[in-house]
Design a protein around this motif. Structure first.
Motif, PDB file in Angstrom:
ATOM      1  N   LEU A  59      11.840   2.821 -11.497  1.00 25.62           N
ATOM      2  CA  LEU A  59      11.193   1.560 -11.163  1.00 25.62           C
ATOM      3  C   LEU A  59      10.504   1.645  -9.797  1.00 25.62           C
ATOM      4  CD1 LEU A  59      10.893  -1.326 -12.374  1.00 25.62           C
ATOM      5  CD2 LEU A  59      12.805  -2.000 -10.912  1.00 25.62           C
ATOM      6  N   GLU A  60      11.164   2.290  -8.856  1.00 28.41           N
ATOM      7  CA  GLU A  60      10.574   2.455  -7.523  1.00 28.41           C
ATOM      8  C   GLU A  60       9.312   3.311  -7.588  1.00 28.41           C
ATOM      9  OE1 GLU A  60      11.839   3.847  -2.984  1.00 28.41           O
ATOM     10  OE2 GLU A  60      13.244   4.114  -4.652  1.00 28.41           O
ATOM     11  N   GLN A  61       9.351   4.368  -8.393  1.00 28.50           N
ATOM     12  CA  GLN A  61       8.177   5.226  -8.543  1.00 28.50           C
ATOM     13  C   GLN A  61       7.035   4.476  -9.214  1.00 28.50           C
ATOM     14  OE1 GLN A  61       9.909   8.482 -10.744  1.00 28.50           O
ATOM     15  NE2 GLN A  61      10.496   9.601  -8.890  1.00 28.50           N
ATOM     16  N   LEU A  62       7.368   3.623 -10.184  1.00 31.77           N
ATOM     17  CA  LEU A  62       6.347   2.830 -10.859  1.00 31.77           C
ATOM     18  C   LEU A  62       5.727   1.830  -9.879  1.00 31.77           C
ATOM     19  CD1 LEU A  62       5.239   2.624 -13.804  1.00 31.77           C
ATOM     20  CD2 LEU A  62       6.682   0.608 -14.085  1.00 31.77           C
ATOM     21  N   ALA A  63       6.557   1.231  -9.041  1.00 33.65           N
ATOM     22  CA  ALA A  63       6.061   0.298  -8.032  1.00 33.65           C
ATOM     23  C   ALA A  63       5.102   1.000  -7.076  1.00 33.65           C
ATOM     24  CB  ALA A  63       7.232  -0.322  -7.266  1.00 33.65           C
ATOM     25  N   ASP A  64       5.437   2.215  -6.692  1.00 32.74           N
ATOM     26  CA  ASP A  64       4.559   2.992  -5.808  1.00 32.74           C
ATOM     27  C   ASP A  64       3.235   3.295  -6.495  1.00 32.74           C
ATOM     28  OD1 ASP A  64       4.126   4.680  -3.345  1.00 32.74           O
ATOM     29  OD2 ASP A  64       3.994   6.227  -4.878  1.00 32.74           O
ATOM     30  N   LYS A  65       3.296   3.661  -7.756  1.00 29.27           N
ATOM     31  CA  LYS A  65       2.083   3.993  -8.522  1.00 29.27           C
ATOM     32  C   LYS A  65       1.162   2.792  -8.646  1.00 29.27           C
ATOM     33  CE  LYS A  65       0.628   5.635 -13.103  1.00 29.27           C
ATOM     34  NZ  LYS A  65       1.088   6.138 -14.419  1.00 29.27           N
ATOM     35  N   TYR A  66       1.747   1.604  -8.816  1.00 30.47           N
ATOM     36  CA  TYR A  66       0.944   0.391  -9.039  1.00 30.47           C
ATOM     37  C   TYR A  66       0.798  -0.472  -7.777  1.00 30.47           C
ATOM     38  CZ  TYR A  66       0.491   1.131 -14.048  1.00 30.47           C
ATOM     39  OH  TYR A  66       0.151   1.632 -15.285  1.00 30.47           O
ATOM     40  N   ASP A  67       1.080   0.120  -6.626  1.00 36.94           N
ATOM     41  CA  ASP A  67       0.877  -0.560  -5.340  1.00 36.94           C
ATOM     42  C   ASP A  67       1.628  -1.889  -5.256  1.00 36.94           C
ATOM     43  OD1 ASP A  67      -0.834   1.513  -4.607  1.00 36.94           O
ATOM     44  OD2 ASP A  67      -2.618   0.466  -5.334  1.00 36.94           O
ATOM     45  N   VAL A  68       2.868  -1.877  -5.695  1.00 37.22           N
ATOM     46  CA  VAL A  68       3.719  -3.064  -5.644  1.00 37.22           C
ATOM     47  C   VAL A  68       4.753  -2.884  -4.535  1.00 37.22           C
ATOM     48  CG1 VAL A  68       5.492  -4.398  -6.877  1.00 37.22           C
ATOM     49  CG2 VAL A  68       3.408  -3.664  -8.064  1.00 37.22           C
ATOM     50  N   GLU A  69       4.902  -3.910  -3.696  1.00 43.50           N
ATOM     51  CA  GLU A  69       5.852  -3.837  -2.589  1.00 43.50           C
ATOM     52  C   GLU A  69       7.269  -3.640  -3.117  1.00 43.50           C
ATOM     53  OE1 GLU A  69       7.268  -6.532   1.272  1.00 43.50           O
ATOM     54  OE2 GLU A  69       5.543  -7.136   0.041  1.00 43.50           O
ATOM     55  N   ALA A 150     -11.774   9.601 -15.532  1.00 46.49           N
ATOM     56  CA  ALA A 150     -12.546   8.411 -15.165  1.00 46.49           C
ATOM     57  C   ALA A 150     -11.991   7.167 -15.846  1.00 46.49           C
ATOM     58  CB  ALA A 150     -14.012   8.610 -15.541  1.00 46.49           C
ATOM     59  N   THR A 151     -11.611   7.313 -17.100  1.00 47.19           N
ATOM     60  CA  THR A 151     -11.069   6.177 -17.849  1.00 47.19           C
ATOM     61  C   THR A 151      -9.731   5.740 -17.281  1.00 47.19           C
ATOM     62  OG1 THR A 151     -12.176   7.000 -19.850  1.00 47.19           O
ATOM     63  CG2 THR A 151     -10.438   5.357 -20.149  1.00 47.19           C
ATOM     64  N   ARG A 152      -8.877   6.700 -16.971  1.00 46.66           N
ATOM     65  CA  ARG A 152      -7.588   6.382 -16.372  1.00 46.66           C
ATOM     66  C   ARG A 152      -7.771   5.675 -15.024  1.00 46.66           C
ATOM     67  NH1 ARG A 152      -5.520  10.938 -16.852  1.00 46.66           N
ATOM     68  NH2 ARG A 152      -6.153  11.852 -14.868  1.00 46.66           N
ATOM     69  N   SER A 153      -8.709   6.143 -14.225  1.00 48.11           N
ATOM     70  CA  SER A 153      -8.968   5.553 -12.919  1.00 48.11           C
ATOM     71  C   SER A 153      -9.507   4.133 -13.051  1.00 48.11           C
ATOM     72  CB  SER A 153      -9.972   6.419 -12.149  1.00 48.11           C
ATOM     73  OG  SER A 153     -10.295   5.828 -10.908  1.00 48.11           O
ATOM     74  N   TYR A 154     -10.388   3.925 -14.005  1.00 49.36           N
ATOM     75  CA  TYR A 154     -10.951   2.584 -14.262  1.00 49.36           C
ATOM     76  C   TYR A 154      -9.853   1.593 -14.629  1.00 49.36           C
ATOM     77  CZ  TYR A 154     -12.640  -0.895 -17.651  1.00 49.36           C
ATOM     78  OH  TYR A 154     -12.845  -2.051 -18.393  1.00 49.36           O
ATOM     79  N   LEU A 158      -8.404  -1.755 -12.342  1.00 46.33           N
ATOM     80  CA  LEU A 158      -8.268  -3.148 -12.802  1.00 46.33           C
ATOM     81  C   LEU A 158      -6.819  -3.617 -12.715  1.00 46.33           C
ATOM     82  CD1 LEU A 158     -10.637  -3.382 -15.923  1.00 46.33           C
ATOM     83  CD2 LEU A 158     -11.126  -3.875 -13.517  1.00 46.33           C
ATOM     84  N   ASN A 159      -5.898  -2.698 -12.845  1.00 45.77           N
ATOM     85  CA  ASN A 159      -4.474  -3.062 -12.833  1.00 45.77           C
ATOM     86  C   ASN A 159      -3.881  -3.164 -11.429  1.00 45.77           C
ATOM     87  OD1 ASN A 159      -4.049  -3.426 -15.540  1.00 45.77           O
ATOM     88  ND2 ASN A 159      -3.449  -1.311 -15.939  1.00 45.77           N
ATOM     89  N   THR A 160      -4.605  -2.731 -10.412  1.00 46.99           N
ATOM     90  CA  THR A 160      -4.004  -2.703  -9.081  1.00 46.99           C
ATOM     91  C   THR A 160      -4.832  -3.357  -7.980  1.00 46.99           C
ATOM     92  OG1 THR A 160      -4.939  -0.497  -8.655  1.00 46.99           O
ATOM     93  CG2 THR A 160      -2.704  -0.587  -9.571  1.00 46.99           C
ATOM     94  N   HIS A 161      -6.139  -3.328  -8.069  1.00 47.19           N
ATOM     95  CA  HIS A 161      -6.962  -3.804  -6.956  1.00 47.19           C
ATOM     96  C   HIS A 161      -6.846  -5.324  -6.802  1.00 47.19           C
ATOM     97  CE1 HIS A 161     -10.312  -4.362  -4.214  1.00 47.19           C
ATOM     98  NE2 HIS A 161     -10.405  -3.046  -4.106  1.00 47.19           N
ATOM     99  N   PRO A 162      -6.709  -5.794  -5.564  1.00 45.80           N
ATOM    100  CA  PRO A 162      -6.576  -7.239  -5.327  1.00 45.80           C
ATOM    101  C   PRO A 162      -7.716  -8.063  -5.919  1.00 45.80           C
ATOM    102  CG  PRO A 162      -6.053  -6.030  -3.323  1.00 45.80           C
ATOM    103  CD  PRO A 162      -6.564  -5.020  -4.308  1.00 45.80           C
ATOM    104  N   ARG A 163      -8.901  -7.487  -6.012  1.00 46.23           N
ATOM    105  CA  ARG A 163     -10.042  -8.245  -6.528  1.00 46.23           C
ATOM    106  C   ARG A 163      -9.912  -8.587  -8.011  1.00 46.23           C
ATOM    107  NH1 ARG A 163     -15.901  -6.764  -3.974  1.00 46.23           N
ATOM    108  NH2 ARG A 163     -15.466  -7.523  -1.865  1.00 46.23           N
ATOM    109  N   TYR A 164      -9.005  -7.909  -8.706  1.00 42.51           N
ATOM    110  CA  TYR A 164      -8.862  -8.173 -10.145  1.00 42.51           C
ATOM    111  C   TYR A 164      -7.547  -8.869 -10.472  1.00 42.51           C
ATOM    112  CZ  TYR A 164     -12.672  -4.921  -9.781  1.00 42.51           C
ATOM    113  OH  TYR A 164     -13.844  -4.316  -9.385  1.00 42.51           O
ATOM    114  N   TYR A 192     -15.773  -9.709  -9.298  1.00 47.89           N
ATOM    115  CA  TYR A 192     -16.114  -8.813  -8.194  1.00 47.89           C
ATOM    116  C   TYR A 192     -16.414  -7.387  -8.646  1.00 47.89           C
ATOM    117  CZ  TYR A 192     -14.454 -12.678  -5.377  1.00 47.89           C
ATOM    118  OH  TYR A 192     -14.295 -13.916  -4.814  1.00 47.89           O
ATOM    119  N   TYR A 193     -16.557  -7.188  -9.951  1.00 51.27           N
ATOM    120  CA  TYR A 193     -16.861  -5.830 -10.413  1.00 51.27           C
ATOM    121  C   TYR A 193     -18.310  -5.463 -10.086  1.00 51.27           C
ATOM    122  CZ  TYR A 193     -16.041  -1.646 -13.194  1.00 51.27           C
ATOM    123  OH  TYR A 193     -15.856  -0.337 -13.578  1.00 51.27           O
TER     124      TYR A 193
END
Length: 222
Positions: A59-69, A150-154, A158-164, A192-193
């Protein structure tokens, strides 16, 4: 594929869709795998159970991956935020944005650096400098090793950036009401895309409608 080689527009679109759809579905499948485990762990947390060390570390590793405190003393908070982020992007939305940003796979950036989604980067040499870049700008069009990257990054963007965050709230609301995730609904979170803001959203929605009609026509004609 060389999408410029298709003289007929319908054949080019069909080839683009057939090429990219499995890549999107594969990336979504990996996310759903993580989401399934996340839901199980979240249920255990809400039930007041003590997590095994392996689950807590995951869970901690997943939080790090998805930029969750992360807070060891408040696992529920991380699990709740992860539930908003660890989720799929509907293929219709990903296909339409890729088609729009890359001119159905024919753009310079799609061909040279596998960038189908118009993603930028800011480290010198991380991509290619767009010809239309203002003199005072520093961004480049990001280089990817493959379209899969590129698809994974896209999707991750969308899943992590504050703008989305709005997109993620829309998706969470659909989940809560047991409604299917559809590209048109999530498109409202893309303000904001593009610098074109609402006009971009409306164009994406219209393209999703056209994509649906195109797919239906393909099904009817075989």
């Amino acid at each position: 594929p060389d999408f410029n080689s298709y003289e007929q527009v319908k054949k080019r679109k069909a080839a683009f869709i057939d090429y990219l759809t499995p890549i999107i579905e594969y990336q979504n499948g990996k996310i759903l795998h993580d989401r399934s485990r996340l839901e199980q762990i979240s249920g255990n947390i809400l039930n007041g159970e003590t997590l095994p060390e392996g689950d807590k570390k995951w869970l901690e590793q997943l939080a790090d991956k998805y930029d969750v405190e992360w807070n060891d003393e408040n696992l529920a908070s991380a699990a709740i935020e992860l539930a908003r982020r660890v989720d799929i992007i509907p293929p219709s939305l990903a296909l339409v944005q890729a088609a729009k940003e890359s001119s159905w796979g024919r753009s310079r950036y799609a061909i040279e650096v596998n960038n189908l989604f118009g993603q930028w980067c800011y480290d010198e040499g991380c991509g290619v400098i767009p010809a239309e870049r203002p003199l005072d700008a520093t961004h480049e069009v990001k280089r990817f090793r493959s379209v899969a990257d590129a698809t994974r990054s896209y999707i991750h963007n969308l899943n992590t950036h504050p703008r989305y965050a709005t997109l993620r709230r829309i998706r969470q609301n659909l989940r809560m009401h047991h409604r299917p995730l559809n590209g048109s609904s999530l498109a409202d979170g893309l303000l904001y895309y593009s610098e074109r803001r609402q006009a971009y959203i409306e164009e994406v929605k219209e393209m999703i409608i056209q994509l649906r009609l195109f797919q239906q026509q393909r099904t009817r004609t075989g």
